[in-house]
Write an enzyme that holds these catalytic residues in place. Structure first.
Site, PDB file in Angstrom:
ATOM      1  N   CYS A  46       1.073  -0.682   0.178  1.00  0.00           N
ATOM      2  CA  CYS A  46      -0.176   0.167   0.019  1.00  0.00           C
ATOM      3  C   CYS A  46       0.857   1.084   0.037  1.00  0.00           C
ATOM      4  O   CYS A  46       1.528   1.657   0.991  1.00  0.00           O
ATOM      5  CB  CYS A  46      -0.976   0.060   1.899  1.00  0.00           C
ATOM      6  SG  CYS A  46      -1.647   1.386   1.349  1.00  0.00           S
ATOM      7  N   CYS A 102       0.851   3.260   3.119  1.00  0.00           N
ATOM      8  CA  CYS A 102       1.711   2.229   4.329  1.00  0.00           C
ATOM      9  C   CYS A 102       2.986   2.441   4.127  1.00  0.00           C
ATOM     10  O   CYS A 102       3.753   2.860   5.368  1.00  0.00           O
ATOM     11  CB  CYS A 102       1.112   0.962   4.327  1.00  0.00           C
ATOM     12  SG  CYS A 102      -0.481   0.905   4.877  1.00  0.00           S
ATOM     13  N   ASP A 107       0.627  16.840  -1.415  1.00  0.00           N
ATOM     14  CA  ASP A 107      -0.028  15.769  -2.004  1.00  0.00           C
ATOM     15  C   ASP A 107       0.831  16.047  -2.972  1.00  0.00           C
ATOM     16  O   ASP A 107       1.563  16.925  -3.424  1.00  0.00           O
ATOM     17  CB  ASP A 107      -1.202  16.380  -2.298  1.00  0.00           C
ATOM     18  CG  ASP A 107      -2.178  15.365  -3.328  1.00  0.00           C
ATOM     19  OD1 ASP A 107      -3.311  14.888  -3.177  1.00  0.00           O
ATOM     20  OD2 ASP A 107      -1.753  14.940  -4.789  1.00  0.00           O
ATOM     21  N   HIS A 133      -3.404   1.489   8.829  1.00  0.00           N
ATOM     22  CA  HIS A 133      -4.062   0.471   7.191  1.00  0.00           C
ATOM     23  C   HIS A 133      -5.700   0.613   7.599  1.00  0.00           C
ATOM     24  O   HIS A 133      -6.079  -0.559   8.309  1.00  0.00           O
ATOM     25  CB  HIS A 133      -3.784  -0.463   6.724  1.00  0.00           C
ATOM     26  CG  HIS A 133      -4.039  -0.494   4.680  1.00  0.00           C
ATOM     27  ND1 HIS A 133      -3.197   0.364   3.969  1.00  0.00           N
ATOM     28  CD2 HIS A 133      -5.071  -1.279   4.409  1.00  0.00           C
ATOM     29  CE1 HIS A 133      -4.114  -0.118   3.627  1.00  0.00           C
ATOM     30  NE2 HIS A 133      -5.507  -0.238   3.283  1.00  0.00           N
ATOM     31  N   ASN A 159     -12.844  11.048  -0.508  1.00  0.00           N
ATOM     32  CA  ASN A 159     -13.213  10.552  -1.823  1.00  0.00           C
ATOM     33  C   ASN A 159     -13.860   8.800  -1.431  1.00  0.00           C
ATOM     34  O   ASN A 159     -12.682   8.639  -0.587  1.00  0.00           O
ATOM     35  CB  ASN A 159     -11.676  10.359  -2.901  1.00  0.00           C
ATOM     36  CG  ASN A 159     -11.949  12.106  -3.145  1.00  0.00           C
ATOM     37  OD1 ASN A 159     -12.624  12.762  -3.492  1.00  0.00           O
ATOM     38  ND2 ASN A 159     -10.955  12.115  -4.299  1.00  0.00           N
ATOM     39  N   GLY A 190     -13.639   8.680  -6.800  1.00  0.00           N
ATOM     40  CA  GLY A 190     -12.587   9.127  -7.171  1.00  0.00           C
ATOM     41  C   GLY A 190     -11.778   8.968  -5.909  1.00  0.00           C
ATOM     42  O   GLY A 190     -10.470  10.089  -6.128  1.00  0.00           O
ATOM     43  N   HIS A 205      -6.047   3.521   0.285  1.00  0.00           N
ATOM     44  CA  HIS A 205      -5.808   3.723   2.507  1.00  0.00           C
ATOM     45  C   HIS A 205      -6.363   4.995   3.072  1.00  0.00           C
ATOM     46  O   HIS A 205      -6.269   6.333   1.873  1.00  0.00           O
ATOM     47  CB  HIS A 205      -4.337   4.165   2.171  1.00  0.00           C
ATOM     48  CG  HIS A 205      -3.654   3.717   3.573  1.00  0.00           C
ATOM     49  ND1 HIS A 205      -3.100   2.915   4.177  1.00  0.00           N
ATOM     50  CD2 HIS A 205      -4.454   5.151   4.806  1.00  0.00           C
ATOM     51  CE1 HIS A 205      -2.653   4.157   5.223  1.00  0.00           C
ATOM     52  NE2 HIS A 205      -3.278   4.837   5.619  1.00  0.00           N
ATOM     53  N   HIS A 232      -8.088   8.705   3.361  1.00  0.00           N
ATOM     54  CA  HIS A 232      -7.508   9.932   3.705  1.00  0.00           C
ATOM     55  C   HIS A 232      -7.952  11.571   3.532  1.00  0.00           C
ATOM     56  O   HIS A 232      -9.291  11.133   2.745  1.00  0.00           O
ATOM     57  CB  HIS A 232      -6.011  10.168   2.865  1.00  0.00           C
ATOM     58  CG  HIS A 232      -6.645   9.835   1.117  1.00  0.00           C
ATOM     59  ND1 HIS A 232      -6.330   8.454   0.445  1.00  0.00           N
ATOM     60  CD2 HIS A 232      -6.490  10.747   0.480  1.00  0.00           C
ATOM     61  CE1 HIS A 232      -6.947   8.854  -0.405  1.00  0.00           C
ATOM     62  NE2 HIS A 232      -6.956   9.310  -1.335  1.00  0.00           N
ATOM     63  N   HIS A 286      -8.510  15.191   2.487  1.00  0.00           N
ATOM     64  CA  HIS A 286      -7.835  15.935   1.549  1.00  0.00           C
ATOM     65  C   HIS A 286      -8.640  17.261   2.323  1.00  0.00           C
ATOM     66  O   HIS A 286      -9.162  17.588   3.225  1.00  0.00           O
ATOM     67  CB  HIS A 286      -8.802  16.459   0.092  1.00  0.00           C
ATOM     68  CG  HIS A 286      -8.295  14.892  -0.523  1.00  0.00           C
ATOM     69  ND1 HIS A 286      -6.856  14.815  -1.897  1.00  0.00           N
ATOM     70  CD2 HIS A 286      -8.712  13.830  -0.877  1.00  0.00           C
ATOM     71  CE1 HIS A 286      -7.078  13.868  -1.876  1.00  0.00           C
ATOM     72  NE2 HIS A 286      -7.900  12.910  -1.552  1.00  0.00           N
TER      73      HIS A 286
HETATM   74  P1  5GP Z   1      -7.192   9.741  -4.204  1.00  0.00           P
HETATM   75  O1  5GP Z   1      -7.698  10.436  -5.197  1.00  0.00           O
HETATM   76  O2  5GP Z   1      -7.161   8.664  -4.145  1.00  0.00           O
HETATM   77  O3  5GP Z   1      -9.427  10.800  -3.024  1.00  0.00           O
HETATM   78  O4  5GP Z   1      -6.587  10.869  -3.208  1.00  0.00           O
HETATM   79  C1  5GP Z   1      -5.264  10.346  -3.799  1.00  0.00           C
HETATM   80  C2  5GP Z   1      -4.064  11.120  -3.606  1.00  0.00           C
HETATM   81  O5  5GP Z   1      -2.540  10.906  -3.568  1.00  0.00           O
HETATM   82  C3  5GP Z   1      -4.061  12.161  -5.005  1.00  0.00           C
HETATM   83  O6  5GP Z   1      -4.558  13.798  -4.703  1.00  0.00           O
HETATM   84  C4  5GP Z   1      -2.560  12.068  -5.659  1.00  0.00           C
HETATM   85  O7  5GP Z   1      -2.551  13.608  -6.250  1.00  0.00           O
HETATM   86  C5  5GP Z   1      -2.295  11.660  -4.279  1.00  0.00           C
HETATM   87  N1  5GP Z   1      -0.756  11.141  -4.534  1.00  0.00           N
HETATM   88  C6  5GP Z   1      -0.596   9.745  -5.308  1.00  0.00           C
HETATM   89  N2  5GP Z   1       0.499   9.057  -4.949  1.00  0.00           N
HETATM   90  C7  5GP Z   1       1.023   9.315  -4.139  1.00  0.00           C
HETATM   91  C8  5GP Z   1       2.283   9.777  -3.647  1.00  0.00           C
HETATM   92  O8  5GP Z   1       3.394   8.641  -4.017  1.00  0.00           O
HETATM   93  N3  5GP Z   1       2.780  10.241  -2.916  1.00  0.00           N
HETATM   94  C9  5GP Z   1       2.051  11.868  -2.301  1.00  0.00           C
HETATM   95  N4  5GP Z   1       2.903  12.427  -1.488  1.00  0.00           N
HETATM   96  N5  5GP Z   1       0.772  11.575  -2.648  1.00  0.00           N
HETATM   97  C10 5GP Z   1       0.005  10.919  -3.880  1.00  0.00           C
HETATM   98 ZN    ZN Z   2      -2.295   1.276   3.282  1.00  0.00          ZN
END
Ligand code: 5GP
Ligand code: ZN
Length: 113
Positions: free
Chosen positions: A3, A6, A29, A45, A84, A90, A95, A97, A99
């Protein structure tokens, strides 16, 4: 199972970490969609809001309060908090999170509907 978040939590993968305590980590991000775009991530996780257990209610509260504290520390006085949930919602990283997006000027907001 690997993950991405993780790996960041365990410091196996690099991230721009802004804050961490025993249960929550906050990092930038990698593809910011706002002048300030941070991710508040539980160290444990959990896949998503859809699968989180009632027993983790305190953890969810801590994530929200962490977002508030970081926004205050960074003098971000208007922001959006977003979970999301699921692919159709989206969510790309499975995992959970939160925003935190902000840092806009008021004039930038006037264009919004
Ligand atoms: P989701 O679409 O799952 O709600 O948001 C995932 C977020 O994780 C996206 O805004 C994306 O830009 C961010 N993200 C994806 N890969 C990485 C990474 O390797 N490092 C960091 N810091 N953010 C990431
Ligand atoms: Zn995880």
């Amino acid at each position: 199972m690997t993950c991405l978040f993780c790996s960041i939590v365990h410091k196996e993968k690099e991230a721009d970490i802004v804050d961490e305590d025993d249960t929550v980590m906050v990092f930038k991000d990698i593809h910011p969609k706002a002048p300030v775009h941070l991710l508040i991530v539980p160290k444990k996780h959990i896949v998503s809001i859809d699968t989180v257990e009632d027993a983790d209610a305190l953890l969810l509260g801590k994530m929200l309060l962490k977002a508030r504290d970081i926004a205050r520390d960074k003098h971000v006085d208007g922001y959006k908090l977003l979970f999301n949930v699921g692919r159709k919602g989206g969510q790309l990283i499975d995992h959970m999170h939160l925003h935190l997006m902000g840092g806009w000027s008021e004039s930038a907001r006037e264009d919004e509907v």
